[in-house]
Design a protein around this motif. Sequence first.
Motif, PDB file in Angstrom:
ATOM      1  N   GLU A  92       0.820  -1.215   0.000  1.00 14.03           N
ATOM      2  CA  GLU A  92       0.000   0.000   0.000  1.00 14.03           C
ATOM      3  C   GLU A  92       0.855   1.266   0.000  1.00 14.03           C
ATOM      4  OE1 GLU A  92       0.638  -1.209   4.315  1.00 14.03           O
ATOM      5  OE2 GLU A  92       0.207  -2.203   2.397  1.00 14.03           O
ATOM      6  N   LEU A  93       2.155   1.135   0.297  1.00 15.73           N
ATOM      7  CA  LEU A  93       3.046   2.295   0.289  1.00 15.73           C
ATOM      8  C   LEU A  93       3.680   2.529  -1.082  1.00 15.73           C
ATOM      9  CD1 LEU A  93       4.929   1.830   3.693  1.00 15.73           C
ATOM     10  CD2 LEU A  93       2.805   3.064   3.227  1.00 15.73           C
ATOM     11  N   SER A  94       3.468   1.603  -2.003  1.00 12.93           N
ATOM     12  CA  SER A  94       4.139   1.700  -3.305  1.00 12.93           C
ATOM     13  C   SER A  94       3.693   2.932  -4.092  1.00 12.93           C
ATOM     14  CB  SER A  94       3.887   0.431  -4.124  1.00 12.93           C
ATOM     15  OG  SER A  94       4.615   0.474  -5.343  1.00 12.93           O
ATOM     16  N   ASN A  95       2.388   3.166  -4.174  1.00 15.03           N
ATOM     17  CA  ASN A  95       1.903   4.305  -4.975  1.00 15.03           C
ATOM     18  C   ASN A  95       2.368   5.654  -4.443  1.00 15.03           C
ATOM     19  OD1 ASN A  95       0.659   2.735  -6.929  1.00 15.03           O
ATOM     20  ND2 ASN A  95      -1.325   2.752  -5.908  1.00 15.03           N
ATOM     21  N   PRO A  96       2.225   5.941  -3.130  1.00 17.76           N
ATOM     22  CA  PRO A  96       2.756   7.216  -2.648  1.00 17.76           C
ATOM     23  C   PRO A  96       4.262   7.336  -2.802  1.00 17.76           C
ATOM     24  CG  PRO A  96       1.929   5.875  -0.816  1.00 17.76           C
ATOM     25  CD  PRO A  96       1.466   5.229  -2.077  1.00 17.76           C
ATOM     26  N   ASP A  97       4.965   6.212  -2.680  1.00 13.90           N
ATOM     27  CA  ASP A  97       6.420   6.224  -2.895  1.00 13.90           C
ATOM     28  C   ASP A  97       6.744   6.611  -4.326  1.00 13.90           C
ATOM     29  OD1 ASP A  97       9.313   5.390  -2.598  1.00 13.90           O
ATOM     30  OD2 ASP A  97       8.625   3.875  -4.018  1.00 13.90           O
ATOM     31  N   ILE A  98       6.061   5.993  -5.268  1.00 14.02           N
ATOM     32  CA  ILE A  98       6.315   6.261  -6.687  1.00 14.02           C
ATOM     33  C   ILE A  98       6.004   7.716  -7.035  1.00 14.02           C
ATOM     34  CG2 ILE A  98       5.459   5.771  -9.017  1.00 14.02           C
ATOM     35  CD1 ILE A  98       5.130   2.813  -8.007  1.00 14.02           C
ATOM     36  N   GLN A  99       4.868   8.212  -6.560  1.00 11.26           N
ATOM     37  CA  GLN A  99       4.479   9.580  -6.892  1.00 11.26           C
ATOM     38  C   GLN A  99       5.472  10.594  -6.333  1.00 11.26           C
ATOM     39  OE1 GLN A  99       1.877  10.448  -9.004  1.00 11.26           O
ATOM     40  NE2 GLN A  99       3.075  12.360  -8.885  1.00 11.26           N
ATOM     41  N   ASP A 103       7.895  13.194  -8.530  1.00  7.22           N
ATOM     42  CA  ASP A 103       7.875  14.636  -8.300  1.00  7.22           C
ATOM     43  C   ASP A 103       9.269  15.157  -7.946  1.00  7.22           C
ATOM     44  OD1 ASP A 103       5.162  14.552  -8.763  1.00  7.22           O
ATOM     45  OD2 ASP A 103       4.605  14.593  -6.634  1.00  7.22           O
ATOM     46  N   PHE A 104       9.995  14.409  -7.128  1.00  8.69           N
ATOM     47  CA  PHE A 104      11.337  14.831  -6.721  1.00  8.69           C
ATOM     48  C   PHE A 104      12.296  14.793  -7.908  1.00  8.69           C
ATOM     49  CE2 PHE A 104      15.447  14.113  -4.481  1.00  8.69           C
ATOM     50  CZ  PHE A 104      15.445  15.260  -3.688  1.00  8.69           C
ATOM     51  N   GLN A 262       9.615  12.066   2.407  1.00  6.36           N
ATOM     52  CA  GLN A 262       8.510  11.339   1.791  1.00  6.36           C
ATOM     53  C   GLN A 262       7.216  11.594   2.556  1.00  6.36           C
ATOM     54  OE1 GLN A 262       8.172   8.857  -0.881  1.00  6.36           O
ATOM     55  NE2 GLN A 262       6.022   9.076  -0.342  1.00  6.36           N
ATOM     56  N   ASP A 263       6.193  12.016   1.829  1.00  6.02           N
ATOM     57  CA  ASP A 263       4.881  12.210   2.430  1.00  6.02           C
ATOM     58  C   ASP A 263       3.987  11.001   2.144  1.00  6.02           C
ATOM     59  OD1 ASP A 263       5.366  14.711   3.527  1.00  6.02           O
ATOM     60  OD2 ASP A 263       4.861  15.749   1.659  1.00  6.02           O
ATOM     61  N   GLY A 264       2.908  10.887   2.909  1.00  5.81           N
ATOM     62  CA  GLY A 264       1.902   9.872   2.641  1.00  5.81           C
ATOM     63  C   GLY A 264       2.144   8.533   3.284  1.00  5.81           C
ATOM     64  N   VAL A 270       9.324   4.485   9.876  1.00  4.00           N
ATOM     65  CA  VAL A 270      10.581   5.222   9.949  1.00  4.00           C
ATOM     66  C   VAL A 270      10.564   6.293   8.860  1.00  4.00           C
ATOM     67  CG1 VAL A 270      13.096   5.048   9.746  1.00  4.00           C
ATOM     68  CG2 VAL A 270      11.804   3.194  10.810  1.00  4.00           C
ATOM     69  N   PRO A 271      10.965   7.517   9.155  1.00  2.00           N
ATOM     70  CA  PRO A 271      10.963   8.561   8.123  1.00  2.00           C
ATOM     71  C   PRO A 271      11.801   8.171   6.909  1.00  2.00           C
ATOM     72  CG  PRO A 271      11.342   9.505  10.296  1.00  2.00           C
ATOM     73  CD  PRO A 271      11.408   8.022  10.466  1.00  2.00           C
ATOM     74  N   VAL A 272      11.298   8.484   5.733  1.00  2.00           N
ATOM     75  CA  VAL A 272      12.000   8.241   4.477  1.00  2.00           C
ATOM     76  C   VAL A 272      12.321   9.595   3.848  1.00  2.00           C
ATOM     77  CG1 VAL A 272      11.847   7.261   2.148  1.00  2.00           C
ATOM     78  CG2 VAL A 272      10.892   6.007   4.108  1.00  2.00           C
TER      79      VAL A 272
END
Length: 283
Positions: A92-99, A103-104, A262-264, A270-272
């Motif tokens: 479930e973290l894949s999509n926010p990670d990719i987006q 953007d970055f 990383q947001d979302g 752990v912060p990314v």
Amino acid sequence: MAHLGAHFAFRSRWQKTDDELCRHSMSFILHKAIRNDFFQSYLYLLERTPLVKLYALTSQVINGEMQFYARAKLFYQEVPATEEGMMGNFIELSNPDIQASRDFLRKFVGGPGRAGTDCALDCGSGIGRVSKHVLLPVFNSVELVDMMEPFLLEAQRYLQAKGDQVESYHCCSLQKFTPPLGRYDVIWIQWVSGYLTDKDLLAFLSRCREGLREHGVIILKDNVAREGCTLDLSDSSVTRDMRILHCLVRKSGLAVLGQEKQDGFPEQCVPVWMLALRRHGRS
């Protein structure tokens, strides 16, 4: 007397390790873990193995961090070659990670003074999740490097639709991989820097610096500890805080061009962070 000589030899070896490898907290924690594992079998080996073999074994374990890297490879032998496996079952973290990655990346490629879009390198690529969703839509060609051959074999199927853009697959651990000189516009290093010791990460970043084209950037994306450094023995990985990361970046001859959290992701994660790195001295 032989036992006494071996004891002094080991004590000298550990002291040398303290002096040379334990300047950063990661090395200190790794050193303690290896020390505990090794000395559990110390007396057993001493009684059954000739001293000359013990010296060789000690040298390999301490100077080469064999246990640290062997544990990680053993862990990944049990990880399925799927998107779920690459995300540690947090799909479930894949999509926010990719987006966030898209953007970055957009901030540093294309246009005058920015990185080009010809060729990118995906380090610790796994099956190519980042290549498929972040790099291939931007770059003319992409190369993948990972130590696990099953992941790279699956990557050829996973990336089949854009197979003509995948230049090559390198089956190699990052501590041994040397990017070709001046080849890449972007080198992407995600969720893999923690599997390298301080000195090997420093050396790898230095080699990556030489692998960049003009205006090229390195994107380092990874878990970042809130303070200090933690070692996870389950997969043999380390999480460094930002101070340690910045220190290693600076020592490798790179400078931080930009960084972003990383947001979302859930608060309990752990912060990314994402860091864009460029050769020191370039604006």
